[in-house]
Design an enzyme around this catalytic site. Structure first.
Site, mmCIF file in Angstrom:
data_model
loop_
_atom_site.group_PDB
_atom_site.id
_atom_site.type_symbol
_atom_site.label_atom_id
_atom_site.label_comp_id
_atom_site.label_asym_id
_atom_site.label_seq_id
_atom_site.Cartn_x
_atom_site.Cartn_y
_atom_site.Cartn_z
ATOM 1 N N TRP A 1 -1.293 5.498 0.602
ATOM 2 C CA TRP A 1 -1.708 5.743 1.982
ATOM 3 C C TRP A 1 -2.732 4.724 2.485
ATOM 4 O O TRP A 1 -3.363 4.947 3.511
ATOM 5 C CB TRP A 1 -2.289 7.160 2.082
ATOM 6 N N ASP A 2 -2.943 3.633 1.768
ATOM 7 C CA ASP A 2 -3.948 2.636 2.149
ATOM 8 C C ASP A 2 -5.342 3.243 2.163
ATOM 9 O O ASP A 2 -6.157 2.947 3.031
ATOM 10 C CB ASP A 2 -3.599 2.033 3.518
ATOM 11 N N MET A 3 -5.630 4.079 1.191
ATOM 12 C CA MET A 3 -6.940 4.713 1.110
ATOM 13 C C MET A 3 -7.877 3.886 0.219
ATOM 14 O O MET A 3 -8.473 4.389 -0.740
ATOM 15 C CB MET A 3 -6.809 6.143 0.593
ATOM 16 N N ASP B 1 0.806 -1.210 0.000
ATOM 17 C CA ASP B 1 0.000 0.000 0.000
ATOM 18 C C ASP B 1 0.846 1.271 0.000
ATOM 19 O O ASP B 1 0.449 2.282 -0.581
ATOM 20 C CB ASP B 1 -0.905 0.025 1.237
ATOM 21 N N LYS C 1 -12.075 6.937 2.564
ATOM 22 C CA LYS C 1 -11.250 7.078 3.759
ATOM 23 C C LYS C 1 -10.691 8.486 3.909
ATOM 24 O O LYS C 1 -10.534 8.987 5.029
ATOM 25 C CB LYS C 1 -10.088 6.081 3.726
#
Length: 783
Positions: A462-464, A423, A490
């Site tokens: 950003w792991d969104m 990610d 997110k």
């Protein structure tokens, strides 16, 4: 007593002096250095028993008050930690056992000299307390307004023509498009305070040895006819009587426990009645149950027995044709979408373990036979024909772990897609995974072909993931009815798209984004921002928070040490603040939409995380985790990723930035305006003492809206089910839950004619709320 007090003040002064010098060298505020000097001078004078100590500390109190008001105005929750310890020390110094023991002179003291010496400190303390009382009394954080009462007739016709009896809740979000609107009005703002517990049921499925940390009750029950259907974290399906809570049947698929599994949860089951079945065919009505060990069961809705003829012994194996098969690394946590004779299901993959993870392929099965009809592989999107035996899907492709949505009239299924792992580093992503990562993607329901793609984050680092079900509603725009899709994300954006084409209905603007990615990677030049945006103002040093000046100072130092240039600051080896964090401003709870009034009730969260990239020397060493499964290790990639909430470096479970951390908001869908927004939730269950302070706390789990103008929500990290007035957001009622309520409630009408509101209280492992196994129904008293 004087010597002991002096010693304590000296130690505190040394902490402020050292930390203040460190902060100043990092480019931060000089206040703490000055305050530390004031503490030390006060301590020295106390050791000498000189009344001048009171004068010096009066300057510390007055100077601290002036500085605090200059930094944050009259915001009580930001003023308090800046002055609480200092004001208390000032009071202590005025006590007779301290002030009364100070020497008035080298000779005999004059009567009244001591009180004169203490007068400036007393005035400073009174001023500080007065400012505190004023700030508390005038606290008005938020937006005050009222949503319109309009009724959209076209939307009303569509909403009530879905073939759904108003008494039922037959899908995860009540409708195939998940709007979470309940066309019932027995419970109203006028009588909601009369709600009482009608029944409760305990599933018996509790968190235990061998479970991963994130063992959670996230289920939203469904109700069809005279039966409620639920699932538990360990994939047990249960049918209940909606009026009494009595158990009708239970099916345990025997899913194994596996601590390598990142998420141990089941958000719900799906119901379907296949049309045109020959008389006598088994399972005329079916419950589809995803399991933690990657199977999809079809169960007889009346008995809970596996349906013969569906797959192998009533189940299909979701591991089929998957690459990198490893128990615990792939599973489905959300109910499948069922429509037009198809069961469409995605799956979750453990986060960032390696560059050789399973695939994020989405598959459509025949609802009766379980035969694979089509597959969509985001890493190979053209290959939609059922995959051949012996072949595998693309590893590490974006996955859809949240619920899907369906518009059967348009013949489209909508996917909320996550990221291609790793990610936080995307240097090796393919053009296909770049296209579909963190997007809403519409597929042809019958064939799996891509119809359109809307990306919510470009080159997501950003792991969104798109975390919530795409929610469908018909909007009134310029006198026309436009089929819309509402997508909560997110990063705090709520995109409103034409669900036929993916084109924005409310404006989307591309804005410049911070640059400077890690070695071997790049950063997108711009990122999309919606007209409906809960992107918070960028953090500043003065936004740092704590319970006292000391942990606030520690947070200021941490803030200055980390990289932060606003939202989308790239991950770095220095360490980066991610705000909103990958916990999400919105997560799988999504929002609730009233299709008649054309409004949204949402619960935005503001909670920062940190990410630090750690260079990997090999493909096996653990840098950020302890043993298996190796979450965030990214074996085979250049970097592991250490991620954590941005909380006090002193080891306290206190966020480093000021509240509120959780809110509730009302949005006008016609204009995109946020009409009201308030703090939501107390710290009662987050602090050592059951303090009822309404700071606004994070939540997991979404709201619902009823036709009477109420919203219900149970996901805050304090243990309450709450009812709000949709028009202005006022909290009207709350009921104490026996455990964390991190699930989305639902509502239905029972055979007894009463409207029920159902809450699940089972807790959530990743936010450390109390675990449980309660299903609780509330209703008005029987008349």
């Amino acid at each position: 007593m004087v010597v002991g007090t002096a010693l304590v003040i000296a130690l505190l002064g040394l902490g402020l002096l050292g930390g203040g010098l460190w902060l100043l060298l990092l480019g931060g505020s000089p206040y703490y250095l000055a305050a530390g000097l004031g503490f030390l001078v006060t301590a020295g004078l106390l050791f000498a028993r000189r009344p001048a100590a009171l004068w010096v500390f009066a300057l510390v109190v007055a100077g601290s008050l002036a500085w605090a008001v200059w930094e944050v105005g009259f915001d009580w929750w930001q003023l308090a930690p800046r002055g609480d310890v200092i004001a208390l020390i000032g009071l202590w110094l005025l006590m007779p056992w301290v002030a009364g023991r100070l020497r008035r002179s080298e000779q005999a003291p004059r009567p009244g000299a001591l009180s004169a010496a203490g007068l400036p400190l007393a005035l400073a303390v009174v001023a500080a307390l007065g400012v505190g009382v004023y700030a508390l009394a005038t606290d008005d954080w938020g937006i005050r307004g009222s949503l319109p009462e309009r009724q959209a007739e076209a939307a009303s016709g569509r909403a009530l023509a879905e073939g759904i009896p108003e008494a039922d809740w037959p899908h995860y979000g009540r409708t195939p498009g998940g709007n979470r609107y309940v066309p019932l009005a027995e419970i109203t703002p006028a009588n909601v305070t009369e709600l009482e517990q009608a029944w409760s049921y305990r599933t018996g499925d509790l968190r235990g040895p061998g479970d991963p940390v994130e063992t959670t009750y996230e289920v939203t029950p469904i109700k069809v006819g005279d039966t409620l259907y639920i699932c538990t974290p360990h994939s047990i399906a249960i049918a209940l009587d909606p009026v009494t809570g009595a158990e009708r049947w239970r099916f345990d698929p025997g899913a194994d426990k596996n601590s390598d599994r990142q998420h141990q949860t089941c958000r719900g089951v799906s119901y379907y009645e296949p049309p045109n079945l020959p008389d006598g065919t088994a399972c005329p009505a079916r419950i589809y149950l995803p399991t933690a060990d990657a199977r999809l069961f079809a169960l007889d809705a009346s008995s809970g027995q596996p349906c013969p003829g569906f797959g192998e012994e009533g189940a299909v194996d979701l591991w089929a044709n998957m690459p990198n098969v490893k128990a615990g690394f792939y599973y489905s946590t959300s109910p499948p979408a069922v429509a037009e004779g198809l069961v469409v299901i995605g799956g979750a993959v453990n986060d960032n373990v390696s560059v050789n993870d399973p695939s994020g392929a989405i598959r459509a099965y025949d609802a009766v036979s379980g035969a694979l009809v089509w597959n969509f592989d985001p890493g190979n999107p053209e290959a939609i024909e059922p995959i051949a035996e012996g072949e595998t899907y693309t590893a590490n492709s974006p996955n859809a772990w949240a619920p899907l949505s369906v518009d059967a009239e348009l013949g489209l299924v909508y996917l909320p897609l996550g990221n291609a792992p790793p990610d936080q580093w995307g240097g090796d992503r393919t053009p296909e995974t770049e296209r579909f990562s963190s997007s809403v993607t519409a597929l042809d329901l019958a064939t799996g072909e891509v119809r359109w793609v809307f990306q919510t984050v470009h080159h997501d680092l950003w792991d969104m993931d798109v975390p919530a079900q795409p929610q469908l509603v018909d909007l009134q725009r310029g006198g026309e009815t436009v089929p819309a899709l509402v997508q909560a994300t997110k990063q705090g954006e709520i995109f409103v798209l034409d669900r036929r084409t993916g084109e924005p209905i409310l404006p989307v603007t591309e804005v410049p984004a911070p640059q400077g990615a890690a070695a071997g990677d790049f950063t997108a030049e711009t990122q999309p921002v919606s007209a409906i945006s809960f992107n918070p103002p960028p953090l500043d040093e003065r936004d740092m928070w704590g319970l006292t000046p000391f942990d606030q100072l520690a947070c200021r130092i941490a803030f200055r040490q980390l990289r932060y240039e606003g939202r989308y600051t790239p991950p770095s080896t220095q360490g980066t603040i991610v705000y909103p964090g990958n916990f999400g401003s919105f997560n799988w709870g999504g929002v609730a939409i009233d299709p008649l009034r054309q409004v949204i009730v949402a619960t935005p969260v503001y909670f920062a995380f940190t990410t630090r990239l750690i260079e990997r020397a090999d493909e096996t060493t653990n840098y950020v985790s302890d043993g298996a499964p190796g979450l965030n290790e990214n074996y085979g990639a250049p970097f592991a990723a250490a991620m954590a909430p941005f909380t006090s470096p002193l080891g306290l479970r206190v966020p480093c930035h000021a509240p509120p951390w959780g809110t509730i908001a009302g949005i006008d869908l016609e204009t995109g305006e946020t009409v009201w927004q308030h703090r939501n939730g107390t710290i009662r269950d987050l602090s050592p003492l059951p303090l009822p302070f309404e700071l606004g706390v994070p939540s997991l789990g979404g709201p619902i809206i009823t036709a009477s103008g109420l919203a219900f929500m149970s996901g805050t990290l304090d243990y309450y089910l709450r009812a709000y007035e949709v028009t202005d957001g006022a909290e009207l009622w709350r009921a104490r839950l026996p455990a964390g309520g991190q699930a989305t409630p639902m509502s239905y009408r029972g055979a007894d004619g009463r409207q029920y509101v159902l809450a699940v209280a089972g807790g959530h492992g990743s936010v450390d709320t109390k675990a449980g196994d309660w299903i609780i129904a509330y209703a008005l008293p029987e008349r």
